[in-house]
Design an enzyme around this catalytic site. Structure first.
Site, short mmCIF file in Angstrom:
data_model
loop_
_atom_site.label_atom_id
_atom_site.label_comp_id
_atom_site.label_asym_id
_atom_site.label_seq_id
_atom_site.Cartn_x
_atom_site.Cartn_y
_atom_site.Cartn_z
CB ALA A 75 2.37 8.14 -10.27
N GLY A 120 -2.60 9.21 -11.59
CA GLY A 120 -1.79 10.34 -12.47
C GLY A 120 -2.39 10.43 -13.72
CD GLU A 123 -3.80 12.59 -9.54
OE1 GLU A 123 -3.83 13.32 -8.57
OE2 GLU A 123 -2.96 11.92 -9.72
CD GLU A 143 -4.18 8.35 -6.54
OE1 GLU A 143 -3.77 8.77 -7.49
OE2 GLU A 143 -5.26 7.95 -6.47
#
Length: 270
Positions: A75, A120, A123, A143
Site C-alpha cells: 500500500a 498490498g 494481496e 502490516e
C-alpha cells in the site's frame, strides 16, 4: 483489445495474453489511490469486453510490476499517513473490490512477481488465480510492523493458499519469505531464474490456455470459487449442475467432435 489509457498502468495485448503492468517504479509500484482507480477501471473494461456472445479477444491476463525492484511493494504508506479511520476503511474496501473483480473475471489471471510483493502487493498477487515468481521475488504481510492488519484480503486469502498455521506465522510476525520458500509452502506455483524467463513462462501458460475451450475454463474458474466454502455434498451437487450446463454449449459439441475425429478443436467460445 482497446481498454483505454491509464495513468499508472501499462496495458498491452501480446497474442492471447493481456499483460497489465503496474507502472510506478519510482515508488516501487505502491498501491496509491490512482493505481486502485486505474485497476477498477481496467477490470470493469475487461468485464465488458470478454466472454459474452463468444467474444474472447484474450485468453488470460498477466499482472506484473514495472522495474527490477518490485511487483508491488505494498500500500502507499505516504498516502495512508494522513488518512482518518473512515478513510482507511474506504481505502481497504476499494482495493478489496478490485481483488474481488479480478477473482470474478471469466479469464485466468496470473501474477508474475519480480522483486518485492509485500502487504498490498502480496494481496494483489493472491487475488490472481495463481502466482509465478522470479528467483529474486520476496513475499510478506508486514502490516504488524506498522501497527496495522492486512487490509486488502491477506487475512482471508493467505490461509487458503498456505494453510491456517503458516498464514498465522507469516501475518503475526510480518516475516518475508524468498521465492524458494514461497514455492515450498504453496504460495507460488513456479519459480523462474530471472524476470525475462518469468514473463515468458506466464505467456507460455496463456498460450496453452488458448488451446482450451474458453467457456469451459471460465466455467471451471467460477465453479471452483463457488464450491470452495461448501461442504463436499453441496459442492458435488453444484459440480453436477455445472457439468450439465457444459452439455448445452457449442464448445462441448466441438470439443467432443474433434476428439472423436482426432482433430484439433476450433472452439467457438459459446
Amino acid at each position: 483489445m482497446d481498454l483505454g489509457t491509464f495513468e499508472t498502468l501499462l496495458v498491452e495485448q501480446d497474442g492471447d495474453a493481456l499483460v497489465v503492468t503496474v507502472n510506478r517504479p519510482s515508488a516501487m509500484n505502491a498501491l496509491a489511490g490512482q493505481v486502485i482507480a486505474d485497476l477498477e477501471t481496467l477490470t470493469l473494461a475487461v468485464e465488458s469486453q470478454v466472454g459474452s456472445d463468444g467474444r474472447w479477444p484474450v485468453k488470460g491476463i498477466i499482472v506484473t510490476g514495472a522495474g527490477d525492484k518490485a511487483f508491488v511493494a505494498g500500500a502507499d504508506i505516504v498516502e495512508m499517513q494522513s488518512m482518518s479511520p473512515d478513510e482507511g476503511e474506504a481505502y481497504s474496501r476499494r482495493m478489496q473490490g478490485v481483488t474481488e473483480r479480478l477473482e470474478a473475471l471469466p479469464l485466468p489471471v496470473i501474477a508474475a512477481v519480480n522483486g518485492f510483493a509485500l502487504g498490498g502487493g502480496c494481496e494483489l498477487a493472491m487475488a490472481c488465480d495463481w502466482i509465478y515468481a522470479s528467483d529474486n521475488a520476496r513475499f510478506g504481510q508486514p502490516e504488524v510492523s506498522l501497527g496495522l492488519v492486512p487490509g486488502f484480503g491477506g487475512s482471508v486469502r493467505m490461509a487458503r493458499r498456505v494453510g491456517a498455521a503458516m498464514a498465522r506465522e507469516l501475518i503475526f510476525t510480518g516475516r518475508m519469505v524468498k521465492a524458494d520458500e514461497a514455492l515450498r509452502i504453496g504460495l507460488v506455483n513456479r519459480v523462474y531464474a530471472d524476470p525475462a524467463a518469468l514473463l515468458e513462462g506466464a505467456k507460455a501458460t496463456v498460450a496453452e490456455l488458448a488451446t482450451k475451450s474458453p467457456v469451459a475454463v471460465a466455467a471451471c474458474k467460477a465453479l471452483m470459487s463457488e464450491v470452495a466454502p461448501l461442504p463436499v455434498p453441496e459442492g458435488l451437487d453444484r459440480e453436477a449442475q455445472a457439468f450439465r450446463r457444459a452439455f448445452e454449449t457449442e464448445d462441448k459439441v466441438e470439443g467432443v467432435r474433434a476428439f472423436v475425429a482426432k482433430e484439433k478443436p476450433a472452439f467457438p467460445g459459446r
